[in-house]
Write a protein that holds these residues in place. Structure first.
Motif, PDB file in Angstrom:
ATOM      1  N   UNK A   9       0.839  -1.209   0.000  1.00 32.49           N
ATOM      2  CA  UNK A   9       0.000   0.000   0.000  1.00 32.49           C
ATOM      3  C   UNK A   9       0.869   1.252   0.000  1.00 32.49           C
ATOM      4  N   UNK A  10       1.956   1.236   0.791  1.00 38.88           N
ATOM      5  CA  UNK A  10       2.871   2.381   0.838  1.00 38.88           C
ATOM      6  C   UNK A  10       3.543   2.580  -0.517  1.00 38.88           C
ATOM      7  N   UNK A  11       3.941   1.481  -1.153  1.00 37.69           N
ATOM      8  CA  UNK A  11       4.575   1.563  -2.471  1.00 37.69           C
ATOM      9  C   UNK A  11       3.603   2.136  -3.496  1.00 37.69           C
ATOM     10  N   UNK A  12       2.351   1.682  -3.447  1.00 34.25           N
ATOM     11  CA  UNK A  12       1.343   2.199  -4.373  1.00 34.25           C
ATOM     12  C   UNK A  12       1.103   3.691  -4.122  1.00 34.25           C
ATOM     13  N   UNK A  13       1.022   4.073  -2.862  1.00 34.20           N
ATOM     14  CA  UNK A  13       0.811   5.486  -2.540  1.00 34.20           C
ATOM     15  C   UNK A  13       1.945   6.341  -3.102  1.00 34.20           C
ATOM     16  N   UNK A  14       3.167   5.877  -2.930  1.00 33.93           N
ATOM     17  CA  UNK A  14       4.313   6.625  -3.446  1.00 33.93           C
ATOM     18  C   UNK A  14       4.276   6.733  -4.965  1.00 33.93           C
ATOM     19  N   UNK A  15       3.868   5.668  -5.645  1.00 24.28           N
ATOM     20  CA  UNK A  15       3.771   5.699  -7.103  1.00 24.28           C
ATOM     21  C   UNK A  15       2.688   6.666  -7.559  1.00 24.28           C
ATOM     22  N   UNK A  16       1.587   6.677  -6.843  1.00 22.12           N
ATOM     23  CA  UNK A  16       0.485   7.586  -7.179  1.00 22.12           C
ATOM     24  C   UNK A  16       0.893   9.044  -6.957  1.00 22.12           C
ATOM     25  N   UNK A  17       1.582   9.299  -5.851  1.00 27.13           N
ATOM     26  CA  UNK A  17       2.033  10.668  -5.564  1.00 27.13           C
ATOM     27  C   UNK A  17       3.021  11.125  -6.628  1.00 27.13           C
ATOM     28  N   UNK A  18       3.951  10.252  -6.977  1.00 26.26           N
ATOM     29  CA  UNK A  18       4.948  10.601  -8.005  1.00 26.26           C
ATOM     30  C   UNK A  18       4.279  10.862  -9.344  1.00 26.26           C
ATOM     31  N   UNK A  19       3.294  10.045  -9.693  1.00 27.64           N
ATOM     32  CA  UNK A  19       2.578  10.229 -10.961  1.00 27.64           C
ATOM     33  C   UNK A  19       1.799  11.542 -10.952  1.00 27.64           C
ATOM     34  N   UNK A  33      -6.000  14.367 -13.745  1.00 23.88           N
ATOM     35  CA  UNK A  33      -7.089  13.409 -13.941  1.00 23.88           C
ATOM     36  C   UNK A  33      -6.738  12.094 -13.261  1.00 23.88           C
ATOM     37  N   UNK A  34      -7.682  11.568 -12.501  1.00 24.48           N
ATOM     38  CA  UNK A  34      -7.452  10.337 -11.752  1.00 24.48           C
ATOM     39  C   UNK A  34      -7.073   9.185 -12.670  1.00 24.48           C
ATOM     40  N   UNK A  35      -7.730   9.060 -13.808  1.00 30.48           N
ATOM     41  CA  UNK A  35      -7.438   7.946 -14.720  1.00 30.48           C
ATOM     42  C   UNK A  35      -6.017   8.043 -15.283  1.00 30.48           C
ATOM     43  N   UNK A  36      -5.565   9.244 -15.581  1.00 31.64           N
ATOM     44  CA  UNK A  36      -4.193   9.416 -16.080  1.00 31.64           C
ATOM     45  C   UNK A  36      -3.174   9.039 -15.004  1.00 31.64           C
ATOM     46  N   UNK A  37      -3.475   9.416 -13.772  1.00 31.35           N
ATOM     47  CA  UNK A  37      -2.570   9.130 -12.667  1.00 31.35           C
ATOM     48  C   UNK A  37      -2.451   7.621 -12.445  1.00 31.35           C
ATOM     49  N   UNK A  38      -3.594   6.952 -12.372  1.00 39.31           N
ATOM     50  CA  UNK A  38      -3.562   5.513 -12.108  1.00 39.31           C
ATOM     51  C   UNK A  38      -2.947   4.750 -13.279  1.00 39.31           C
ATOM     52  N   UNK A  41       0.698   5.134 -12.823  1.00 35.07           N
ATOM     53  CA  UNK A  41       1.152   4.402 -11.642  1.00 35.07           C
ATOM     54  C   UNK A  41       1.002   2.893 -11.813  1.00 35.07           C
ATOM     55  N   UNK A  42       0.279   2.475 -12.856  1.00 38.47           N
ATOM     56  CA  UNK A  42       0.121   1.046 -13.122  1.00 38.47           C
ATOM     57  C   UNK A  42      -0.839   0.351 -12.192  1.00 38.47           C
ATOM     58  N   UNK A  43      -1.969   1.011 -11.910  1.00 36.64           N
ATOM     59  CA  UNK A  43      -2.959   0.391 -11.031  1.00 36.64           C
ATOM     60  C   UNK A  43      -4.366   0.726 -11.512  1.00 36.64           C
ATOM     61  N   UNK A  44      -5.336   0.046 -10.938  1.00 36.14           N
ATOM     62  CA  UNK A  44      -6.735   0.303 -11.276  1.00 36.14           C
ATOM     63  C   UNK A  44      -7.195   1.618 -10.654  1.00 36.14           C
TER      64      UNK A  44
END
Length: 202
Positions: A9-19, A33-38, A41-44
């Protein structure tokens, strides 16, 4: 120790913040845009809301990163100079430089608003403290007659004066200073304030 789920979860959060940080730097807050960020970040899409609550909270995390970088820039500029006047000038120049070089992230830092009824988290409020704290030592040298409360208030006023000039210029407002004159005009403003502080002390 963190379990595997918490680490993921921490890794995903960091990827989302960086994106999100990259998206804001490229497109500005309005282009986020949320869809562009995810996608970056490589997630749903739904994973964003599990990792950081919502898009507004994600922006706060990005803004905290910006504040950390800005704080380091200002602290470095505030290293002992010949005089308090020099330190104030160095701080102002560093602030202008950071804002110009990180324009969209800097604007997002001050333009983002949470929906009505939501409170800014305490951790994010604390991240702003450096913007005022770094001004207090040179200001104390200029105005040793001020007590702690008055000194903090004067530091806030000093920051607001410089910030306002920078903000109007970067927003391209017709009353703002042209960007090619921004550094010189901020330097002149700080000179006026430091001279005024010296007169008030006498």
């Amino acid at each position: 120790m963190k379990n595997n789920r918490e680490e993921k979860r921490a890794d995903l959060r960091n990827r989302l913040i960086a994106a999100a940080e990259r998206q804001i730097a490229e497109k500005g807050l309005a282009g986020l845009k949320a869809r562009d960020i995810t996608a970056e970040a490589g997630c749903a899409l739904g994973a964003l809301y599990n990792a950081v609550e919502d898009l507004d909270m994600l922006v706060l995390h990005v803004n905290s990163r910006t504040l950390t970088r800005l704080g380091k820039t200002l602290l470095s500029a505030a290293e002992p100079a010949d005089t308090a006047d020099d330190t104030m000038q160095a701080l102002a120049a560093a602030y202008v430089g950071f804002a110009c070089e990180n324009r969209r992230l800097w604007i997002a830092l001050f333009e983002h608003r949470l929906p009505e009824g939501r409170e800014i988290p305490d951790w994010h409020k604390r991240d702003h403290a450096v913007l005022i704290e770094v001004i207090i030592p040179p200001l104390r040298q200029l105005r040793p007659d001020l007590d702690k409360t008055a000194l903090t208030l004067r530091a806030r006023t000093t920051f607001a004066a410089v910030h306002g000039v920078v903000q109007l210029a970067l927003q391209g407002k017709f009353v703002g200073v042209p960007l090619d004159h921004l550094r010189d005009e901020v330097a002149a403003l700080v000179l006026s304030m430091t001279r005024g502080a010296q007169v008030a002390r006498t």
